[in-house]
Write an enzyme that holds these catalytic residues in place. Sequence first.
Site, PDB file in Angstrom:
ATOM      1  N   GLU A  21       0.836  -1.205   0.000  1.00 33.11           N
ATOM      2  CA  GLU A  21       0.000   0.000   0.000  1.00 33.11           C
ATOM      3  C   GLU A  21       0.875   1.261   0.000  1.00 33.11           C
ATOM      4  OE1 GLU A  21      -4.019  -0.560   2.254  1.00 33.11           O
ATOM      5  OE2 GLU A  21      -2.397  -1.366   3.518  1.00 33.11           O
TER       6      GLU A  21
ATOM      7  N   TYR B  32     -12.525  27.698   0.782  1.00 34.40           N
ATOM      8  CA  TYR B  32     -12.607  26.246   0.551  1.00 34.40           C
ATOM      9  C   TYR B  32     -11.560  25.735  -0.426  1.00 34.40           C
ATOM     10  CZ  TYR B  32     -16.110  28.130  -2.747  1.00 34.40           C
ATOM     11  OH  TYR B  32     -16.782  28.880  -3.676  1.00 34.40           O
TER      12      TYR B  32
ATOM     13  N   ILE C  55      -5.994   5.206   8.256  1.00 29.88           N
ATOM     14  CA  ILE C  55      -6.715   6.371   7.756  1.00 29.88           C
ATOM     15  C   ILE C  55      -7.305   7.167   8.929  1.00 29.88           C
ATOM     16  CG2 ILE C  55      -7.109   5.561   5.416  1.00 29.88           C
ATOM     17  CD1 ILE C  55      -9.910   4.680   6.197  1.00 29.88           C
ATOM     18  N   GLU C  56      -7.411   6.552  10.103  1.00 35.51           N
ATOM     19  CA  GLU C  56      -7.804   7.287  11.296  1.00 35.51           C
ATOM     20  C   GLU C  56      -6.782   8.405  11.570  1.00 35.51           C
ATOM     21  OE1 GLU C  56      -7.836   4.059  10.875  1.00 35.51           O
ATOM     22  OE2 GLU C  56      -9.424   3.096  12.035  1.00 35.51           O
TER      23      GLU C  56
ATOM     24  N   LYS D 164     -11.449   4.938   1.797  1.00 34.18           N
ATOM     25  CA  LYS D 164     -10.398   4.127   1.194  1.00 34.18           C
ATOM     26  C   LYS D 164     -11.090   3.045   0.344  1.00 34.18           C
ATOM     27  CE  LYS D 164      -6.204   1.656   2.605  1.00 34.18           C
ATOM     28  NZ  LYS D 164      -5.416   1.190   3.772  1.00 34.18           N
TER      29      LYS D 164
END
Length: 120
Positions: A22, A54, A73-74, A99
């Site tokens: 990954e 933004y 991903i946390e 993901k």
Amino acid sequence: MPDRITLTGLRVFGRHGVFEHEKRDGQEFVVDIVAWLDLAPAAASDDLTQTLHYGELAQLAADIVGGEPYDLIESVAGRIADEVLKDSRLSAVEVTVHKPSAPIPLNFADVAVTVHRERG
């Protein structure tokens, strides 16, 4: 605070995950951000400096997702939320990191984590 700015579907290539492949090969991540702040000053003045830009919000999130690799991903979502909340005008932020190509050997549509941070 009912006012908010929402950014959804920001797609960024990153190298996050616990597996070596990954980090080596990378994959696409999708980010959604909701930022709560008082938009009355911007609405009254029509002045960009009175609100959250933004475009800059998207670039900040893209830089984090495309930057240093994390296992979880946390961690990516938490880092984005912490950086966004540095803007003292915000009362809260919610970040979701998707993901969709997670290494799960089954058919699935998406994996996502959501973190919510409030000014304490």
